[in-house]
Scaffold this active site. Structure first.
Site, short mmCIF file in Angstrom:
data_model
loop_
_atom_site.label_atom_id
_atom_site.label_comp_id
_atom_site.label_asym_id
_atom_site.label_seq_id
_atom_site.Cartn_x
_atom_site.Cartn_y
_atom_site.Cartn_z
N ASP A 144 -31.28 -16.37 55.37
CA ASP A 144 -31.89 -16.45 56.70
C ASP A 144 -33.40 -16.66 56.66
O ASP A 144 -34.10 -16.31 57.61
CB ASP A 144 -31.54 -15.22 57.54
N ASP A 182 -25.30 -20.87 57.56
CA ASP A 182 -26.68 -21.41 57.56
C ASP A 182 -27.17 -21.86 56.19
O ASP A 182 -28.23 -22.49 56.09
CB ASP A 182 -27.70 -20.41 58.11
N ASP A 331 -26.96 -10.34 69.19
CA ASP A 331 -27.63 -11.35 68.37
C ASP A 331 -28.97 -10.85 67.85
O ASP A 331 -29.56 -11.46 66.97
CB ASP A 331 -27.87 -12.62 69.18
#
Length: 357
Positions: A144, A182, A331
């Site tokens: 991330d 991701d 989130d």
């Protein structure tokens, strides 16, 4: 285009002295940490374990494997535990609403701690129920880009050992694994995973695919971003090839995001064509009303549950609709003081369920 992919990936944490794992759904479901989000991830504390006491058929919510469901419904997810809590508080209407989430199959996110034990126990429970467990492997180094869900394995060697342990734990049981949300897309944006770091990441992903595919009943889907993450299909397909897509069963789109299913199917179809017809899965956990628009990736209001998890999509090349992000798990703080990524947020969960068609 700025990347704003909803976070929601919860990582699981082995509780001290316990045999179980933390909640479900990667932030997006589950347990402890918040997850992907197109580089906008988050981290949250561990949730309740997702492994029941041996011999217990149902958990506090009394959930069952419904007819026609291919994937495993855990009775130990954050949503299931909230259903039990609401009933205990004399709030049956809210409990019934929340069952629209809790009674559906969700994904078990695997992070740094306890992944092997969690994978073994959850896949075993799924096998006992004659269902397929869905996991999300989320532990790539430099995860991330240092944002909400920063973390991951300390180095390449640690990651190889970690993913090998997960593969070993799955054994000969049925499981689907969504691999590293991701991770590929971040090598193509402004994240900074370039050059040697990108080459290392591609190699680790290819190794992970290889290890997981040694298991006879494990299907593997590499994460491939979403329709709003501006990427050239040719460029992305090249990165996926470097990451071992040839040996994988396919790729995943819309993880922890809100794009509607038709748009995801079109996006996935274009990428599939660039990859010689590779199949894909779509995260439909919160896409019932589509995206809010703009940069509204973090707990956007007015969203809804999407199509229920199923392997019968009726769309050629789409192997399944999955709830990869666990609905109801935040989130992130979103700059508004909302719960940390991966923490269950009852008002938001009820909103998703109430708005569902």
């Amino acid at each position: 285009m700025a990347i704003r992919r909803a976070v929601g990936a919860a990582l699981v944490v082995l509780l001290a002295g316990a045999t179980g794992c933390s909640g479900s759904n990667g932030g997006s479901n589950g347990g402890s940490s918040g997850g992907s989000s197109g580089g906008r991830g988050g981290t949250a504390p561990a949730a309740a374990p997702d492994v029941a006491t041996p011999g217990r058929a149902t958990g506090p919510a009394g959930l069952a494997q419904l007819s026609g469901q291919a994937f495993y419904v855990s009775d130990q997810t954050n949503a299931a535990r909230q259903v039990a809590a609401l009933r205990g508080q004399g709030r049956p209407a809210e409990a019934d609403t929340l069952l629209r989430i809790a009674a559906q199959p969700s994904s078990q996110w695997l992070g740094e701690q306890g992944a092997k034990e969690i994978a073994e126990q959850v896949s075993r429970r799924a096998a006992e129920a004659d269902r397929t467990a869905v996991f999300v492997a989320y532990n790539i180094p430099h995860r991330d880009c240092g944002l909400y869900s920063a973390g991951g394995a300390a180095d390449a060697a640690s990651y190889r050992a970690w993913i090998s342990g997960v593969a070993e734990a799955l054994g000969d049981r049925r499981a689907w694994v969504v691999l590293e949300p991701d991770a590929v897309a971040h090598t193509l944006d402004t994240c900074g995973i370039k050059g040697d770091l990108a080459a290392e990441r591609y190699g680790l992903l290819a190794f992970a695919v290889q290890e997981l595919k040694k298991r006879p009943q494990v299907r593997v889907y590499l994460d491939a971003g979403n329709p709003g993450w501006a990427q050239d299909p040719a460029e992305l397909s090249t990165a996926l090839r470097k990451s071992g897509i040839a040996a994988a069963d396919g790729f995943a789109v819309n993880v922890a995001n809100f794009y509607d299913t038709d748009r995801n199917a079109a996006y996935g179809g274009r990428l599939s064509a660039a990859l010689g017809g590779k199949h894909f899965v779509i995260d439909t956990s919160r896409n019932g009303n589509g995206p809010l628009g703009g940069d509204a990736w973090c707990n956007p209001p007015g969203r809804a549950l999407g199509e229920r998890p199923t392997a019968d999509t009726g769309r050629p090349g789409v192997d399944a609709y999955l709830w990869i992000k666990n609905p109801g798990e935040s989130d992130g703080e979103c700059g508004r003081g909302e719960p940390r990524a991966g923490e269950f947020w009852l008002p938001y969960a009820l909103g998703l369920a109430q708005a569902a068609r």
